[in-house]
Design an enzyme around this catalytic site. Structure first.
Site, PDB file in Angstrom:
ATOM      1  N   ASP A  76       0.697  -1.575   0.296  1.00 28.53           N
ATOM      2  CA  ASP A  76      -0.346  -0.165  -0.321  1.00 28.53           C
ATOM      3  C   ASP A  76       0.864   1.058  -0.148  1.00 28.53           C
ATOM      4  O   ASP A  76       1.891   1.071   0.776  1.00 28.53           O
ATOM      5  CB  ASP A  76      -0.545  -0.230   1.467  1.00 28.53           C
ATOM      6  CG  ASP A  76      -1.688   1.304   0.889  1.00 28.53           C
ATOM      7  OD1 ASP A  76      -2.914   1.596   1.149  1.00 28.53           O
ATOM      8  OD2 ASP A  76      -1.368   2.611   2.242  1.00 28.53           O
ATOM      9  N   TYR A  81       2.836   9.857  -0.159  1.00 33.87           N
ATOM     10  CA  TYR A  81       3.339   9.721   0.650  1.00 33.87           C
ATOM     11  C   TYR A  81       4.742   9.854   0.409  1.00 33.87           C
ATOM     12  O   TYR A  81       5.992   9.904   0.295  1.00 33.87           O
ATOM     13  CB  TYR A  81       3.366   7.336   0.554  1.00 33.87           C
ATOM     14  CG  TYR A  81       2.729   7.656   1.327  1.00 33.87           C
ATOM     15  CD1 TYR A  81       1.440   8.601   1.863  1.00 33.87           C
ATOM     16  CD2 TYR A  81       2.039   6.270   1.393  1.00 33.87           C
ATOM     17  CE1 TYR A  81       0.359   7.829   2.331  1.00 33.87           C
ATOM     18  CE2 TYR A  81       0.519   5.951   1.242  1.00 33.87           C
ATOM     19  CZ  TYR A  81      -0.297   6.328   2.638  1.00 33.87           C
ATOM     20  OH  TYR A  81      -1.274   6.287   3.044  1.00 33.87           O
ATOM     21  N   LYS A 106      -3.056   5.855  -4.562  1.00 34.12           N
ATOM     22  CA  LYS A 106      -4.184   6.525  -4.360  1.00 34.12           C
ATOM     23  C   LYS A 106      -3.810   8.020  -4.874  1.00 34.12           C
ATOM     24  O   LYS A 106      -2.745   8.244  -4.932  1.00 34.12           O
ATOM     25  CB  LYS A 106      -4.471   6.859  -3.046  1.00 34.12           C
ATOM     26  CG  LYS A 106      -4.704   5.664  -1.926  1.00 34.12           C
ATOM     27  CD  LYS A 106      -3.956   5.586  -0.789  1.00 34.12           C
ATOM     28  CE  LYS A 106      -4.168   4.708   0.627  1.00 34.12           C
ATOM     29  NZ  LYS A 106      -2.724   4.218   0.793  1.00 34.12           N
ATOM     30  N   HIS A 137      -7.636   8.996  -1.956  1.00 33.54           N
ATOM     31  CA  HIS A 137      -7.030   9.284  -0.915  1.00 33.54           C
ATOM     32  C   HIS A 137      -7.699   9.569  -0.127  1.00 33.54           C
ATOM     33  O   HIS A 137      -8.013   9.493   0.934  1.00 33.54           O
ATOM     34  CB  HIS A 137      -5.480  10.044  -1.054  1.00 33.54           C
ATOM     35  CG  HIS A 137      -4.396   9.420   0.627  1.00 33.54           C
ATOM     36  ND1 HIS A 137      -3.455   9.693   0.022  1.00 33.54           N
ATOM     37  CD2 HIS A 137      -4.927   8.751   1.180  1.00 33.54           C
ATOM     38  CE1 HIS A 137      -3.218   9.044   1.473  1.00 33.54           C
ATOM     39  NE2 HIS A 137      -3.873   8.832   2.056  1.00 33.54           N
TER      40      HIS A 137
END
Length: 340
Positions: A76, A81, A106, A137
């Site tokens: 994930d 990120y 996402k 997200h």
């Protein structure tokens, strides 16, 4: 055939083992026919006093590589990120075939006006031609330059997500941090139903009503923050902690650790946990939960810890019209809020 009894919802899930992928987690079938592992590795590094932590060289690549070698087959990540490139490098280094790795990424909150181009950028960073599961997200949108909030109807965003699936860029599509009201509105207007909802679920936050809704609609739930307040050192959040006597007793009975007991509890509820760690021994430990089963009495005992308490509660978003959580009288400091 691997059978998991999810006691709290009085449902029996039949989970098909895909032994050909070399992984340890069984796979379940999504509502679009695709198969997804029932556990994965989370890769978000979190926040510190300066904001979101900066990703250093190989800080995510190595844990992902360890995870793949330990038997994880779902990873994930997210554009937000800033680690998709490292995830892609780890997959290449692992020698695990791409077809056997289920990649979740996402759409960023600042990317909701450019879904397809944002997805293609994620594909480039991950060095792959398709995403197994692409999620919105958050229903809260930022302006493309991240200078403040943007108002983008998530129904419009979802239309572009549907297009991504039709084009084969994303094999499955879903949502994250949506509440029941938002999902009801989305389901009333979508052509393609979301396959997965990613939200916080743990022993402190059972999300019973949400799980009842998603089960009824055939949407699988993926759990971030699966350990809740298990490792919190202060006394503010509700129990349990990692040294809770009842959980320790269960761990000793099955020759497991308390975190493994908690992860197993979630899996038996029909929830897909994505625990994160950058420590090799913890990564290996977390995936080894498929050789035992908690009893109905033990599941009931663990369920009593539920206090509907959120570990992740970004109340600094609450002025946005699509804020999905409960509001606070005094919102948290806006350290991570986009500046106007």
């Amino acid at each position: 055939m691997f059978i998991l009894s999810f006691c709290l919802l009085s449902i029996i899930y039949i989970v098909k083992c895909d032994v050909t992928d070399g992984g340890k987690a069984p796979r379940i079938q999504l509502n679009d026919g695709n198969m997804m592992p029932v556990m994965g590795l989370g890769t978000f590094l979190g926040f510190d006093e300066k904001g979101q932590k900066e990703v250093r060289e190989k800080e995510v690549e190595l844990p992902v590589l360890w995870a793949l070698k330990a038997g994880y087959r779902m990873l994930d990540t997210a554009s937000a990120y800033n680690n998709e490139e490292q995830v892609g490098k780890a997959i290449q280094r692992s020698n695990v075939p791409r077809k056997d790795v289920f990649i979740v990424t996402k759409l960023g909150s600042h990317e909701q006006r450019e879904v397809l181009s944002s997805l293609r950028a994620s594909l480039d960073r991950l060095n792959t031609t398709y995403i197994d599961l692409y999620l919105i997200h958050n229903p809260v949108a930022y302006k493309p330059d991240k200078s403040g909030y943007d108002i983008v109807d998530y129904l419009d965003t979802w239309k572009a997500m549907e297009q991504a699936k039709k084009m084969g860029l994303a094999r499955s599509i879903g949502i994250s941090n949506f509440n029941i009201t938002m999902m009801e509105r989305l389901l009333a207007h979508c052509q393609i139903k979301p396959s997965v909802l990613q939200v916080e679920v743990n022993v402190n936050l059972a999300q019973n009503k949400l799980l009842e809704f998603t089960k009824r609609e055939g949407i699988e739930v993926m759990a971030y923050a699966p350990f809740g307040s298990l490792f919190v050192k202060d006394s503010g959040p509700p129990p349990p902690r990692v040294n809770d006597p009842g959980l320790v007793k269960m761990a000793q009975k099955y020759r497991k650790t308390v975190p493994q007991i908690v992860l197993r509890y979630l899996v038996q509820r029909g929830v897909i946990p994505i625990p994160k760690s950058v420590r090799k021994e913890k990564i290996v430990e977390n995936i080894n939960i498929f050789d035992f089963e908690l009893s109905t009495e033990e599941m009931d005992e663990i369920s009593k810890f539920n206090k509907d308490y959120r570990v992740v509660w970004p109340s600094f978003w609450q002025d946005h019209p699509y804020y999905p959580f409960e509001k606070k009288d005094k919102p948290d400091p806006d350290l991570f809020k986009p500046k106007p």
